[in-house]
Write an enzyme that holds these catalytic residues in place. Structure first.
Site, PDB file in Angstrom:
ATOM      1  N   GLY A  24       0.678  -1.178  -0.261  1.00 15.63           N
ATOM      2  CA  GLY A  24       0.368  -0.076   0.248  1.00 15.63           C
ATOM      3  C   GLY A  24       1.140   1.395   0.104  1.00 15.63           C
ATOM      4  N   SER A  25       0.248   2.420   0.365  1.00 13.89           N
ATOM      5  CA  SER A  25       0.994   3.822   0.501  1.00 13.89           C
ATOM      6  C   SER A  25       2.539   3.465   1.513  1.00 13.89           C
ATOM      7  CB  SER A  25      -0.133   5.000   1.474  1.00 13.89           C
ATOM      8  OG  SER A  25       0.006   4.649   2.406  1.00 13.89           O
ATOM      9  N   THR A  26       3.668   4.530   1.051  1.00 10.16           N
ATOM     10  CA  THR A  26       3.929   4.730   1.801  1.00 10.16           C
ATOM     11  C   THR A  26       3.992   5.065   3.527  1.00 10.16           C
ATOM     12  OG1 THR A  26       5.569   4.886  -0.430  1.00 10.16           O
ATOM     13  CG2 THR A  26       6.293   6.103   2.307  1.00 10.16           C
ATOM     14  N   GLY A  29       2.703   2.947   5.586  1.00 11.82           N
ATOM     15  CA  GLY A  29       3.368   1.445   5.489  1.00 11.82           C
ATOM     16  C   GLY A  29       4.318   2.173   6.779  1.00 11.82           C
ATOM     17  N   GLU A  46       5.748  -2.936   0.847  1.00 12.66           N
ATOM     18  CA  GLU A  46       5.671  -3.096  -0.967  1.00 12.66           C
ATOM     19  C   GLU A  46       4.420  -1.836  -0.894  1.00 12.66           C
ATOM     20  OE1 GLU A  46       4.944  -2.228  -3.967  1.00 12.66           O
ATOM     21  OE2 GLU A  46       3.838  -4.207  -4.045  1.00 12.66           O
ATOM     22  N   CYS A  81       1.795   0.619  -7.861  1.00  9.31           N
ATOM     23  CA  CYS A  81       2.470   1.187  -7.857  1.00  9.31           C
ATOM     24  C   CYS A  81       3.682   0.826  -8.672  1.00  9.31           C
ATOM     25  CB  CYS A  81       2.919   0.281  -7.286  1.00  9.31           C
ATOM     26  SG  CYS A  81       3.225  -1.587  -6.980  1.00  9.31           S
TER      27      CYS A  81
END
Length: 294
Positions: A24-26, A29, A46, A81
C-alpha cells in the site's frame, strides 16, 4: 469487508501477530513499520513508486512507444505501484518522442472496461479522481505543459474517468516528478546525456521499479545496474513471480515472490551439539528434510 484504520492497527499491533506483510502507501507503511519496530516484529512493506522509463538515443520508437503506454497509463489506468510514470528522453529526440506519444495516446480508447475494445477504464473512487486532477492542475501551475489529456474524457462525465495525460516541460524538482500520482499521468523529462538520465532516474525518494529502452541490450544491462530500484527491465517492464519483488528507499523493505518471498515468513534456528557425539539415527534422518523451524 475491508477493515478500517482502527481495526487494522489493532491487528498489526496485536502481540499474537508474529509478522506483518503490507502492500500500500508509503504513509501507512511507515506507520506499520513504527508499530512493528516498537515490538521488534518483522515486516515486509511493498509501498509506493515513481518509476522512470529511460529512452536512450538508439531506441527503436516503433516498438518503444506502444510499450511505454503499456507499462504506464493503460494498465489499471495508471493505478499501479510499478507504473512507469516518468519518461526520461534525450533532449535531441524530445520533440520526436513527444509527437509519437501524443499520436499513440490519441488512439487509446477510454471507457467502460466491460467493452472489449476499451483499453483504459476509470479510477477507483471519485475522491481519487479529484486527487489525480489536482496533481495535473498543480503541475501546470508549476510550469508543466499538457501535451495530451489533462481532464475528463468527453462524453464520460458519469463515472471516475481521467484522460490519459502527458505532461512536458517537467523538471525533476516538480511535485509531478517526485510524488506518486497513482493515475494515468506521465511526466516527460528531457536529459542531456546518459549520466544525466541516471541521475534523474535516481533522484527520487522511491526505488521500486524502472526500465530502459535501447537497441543494445548489453548496454541496457549496464544502465540497469546504475539505477537504485528493486526491479528493472530492458525494453519492457514485467514482474516475474519467480523472482524477488520489492523496493529500495521509501518503496519498502523486504521482498515478495520467489524463494525470497517465502523466506520472509521463515526464521532460521540453529541446534548444535558436541561434534564428538554420535547423533541418534532419527535426528540424522530429520536433519535431511527439516532445515528450518519456528
Amino acid at each position: 469487508m475491508a477493515a478500517g484504520p482502527e481495526a487494522s492497527e489493532h491487528l498489526v499491533s496485536h502481540p499474537d501477530v508474529d509478522m506483518v506483510s503490507f502492500t500500500g502507501s508509503t504513509t501507512i507503511g511507515s506507520r506499520i513499520g513504527e508499530v512493528c519496530g516498537a515490538q521488534i516484529k518483522p515486516t515486509v512493506l511493498e509501498l509506493g513508486g515513481k518509476s522512470a522509463a529511460i529512452v536512450l538515443e538508439d531506441a527503436d520508437l516503433d516498438t518503444t512507444i506502444p510499450t511505454l503506454l503499456g507499462i504506464s497509463v493503460i494498465p489499471s489506468s495508471g493505478q499501479s505501484c510499478v507504473c512507469q510514470s516518468r519518461f526520461l528522453v534525450p533532449r535531441s529526440r524530445h520533440d520526436e518522442i513527444v509527437e509519437r506519444l501524443v499520436a499513440a495516446l490519441a488512439e487509446v480508447k477510454v471507457g467502460d472496461p466491460h467493452d472489449p475494445e476499451v483499453q483504459m477504464g476509470p479510477l477507483i473512487t471519485e475522491a481519487h479522481r479529484e486527487r489525480v486532477l489536482g496533481f495535473i492542475e498543480r503541475a501546470v501551475d508549476q510550469g508543466a505543459k499538457v501535451a495530451f489529456g489533462g481532464g475528463i474524457p468527453e462524453g464520460l462525465t458519469e463515472g471516475r474517468y481521467v484522460e490519459p495525460t502527458l505532461l512536458t516541460n517537467v523538471t525533476s524538482d516538480m511535485e509531478i516528478a517526485q510524488e506518486e500520482v497513482f493515475g494515468p499521468v506521465v511526466a516527460v523529462i528531457a536529459y542531456e546525456d546518459e549520466d544525466d538520465a541516471v541521475r534523474i532516474a535516481n533522484d527520487s525518494k522511491y526505488g521500486l521499479a524502472g526500465s530502459v529502452f535501447t537497441s543494445d541490450i548489453a548496454h541496457g544491462f549496464e544502465i540497469a545496474r546504475r539505477i537504485r530500484v528493486g526491479t528493472f527491465s530492458v525494453n519492457s517492464y514485467s514482474a516475474d513471480f519467480n523472482s524477488p519483488f520489492g523496493g529500495f528507499k521509501k518503496s519498502g523493505i523486504g521482498r515478495e515472490h520467489g524463494v525470497a518471498g517465502f523466506e520472509s515468513y521463515l526464521i532460521p534456528k540453529t541446534i548444535s551439539v558436541d561434534p564428538s557425539v554420535t547423533l541418534p539415527e532419527e535426528i540424522v534422518r530429520s536433519a535431511d528434510t527439516v532445515t528450518r523451524g519456528v
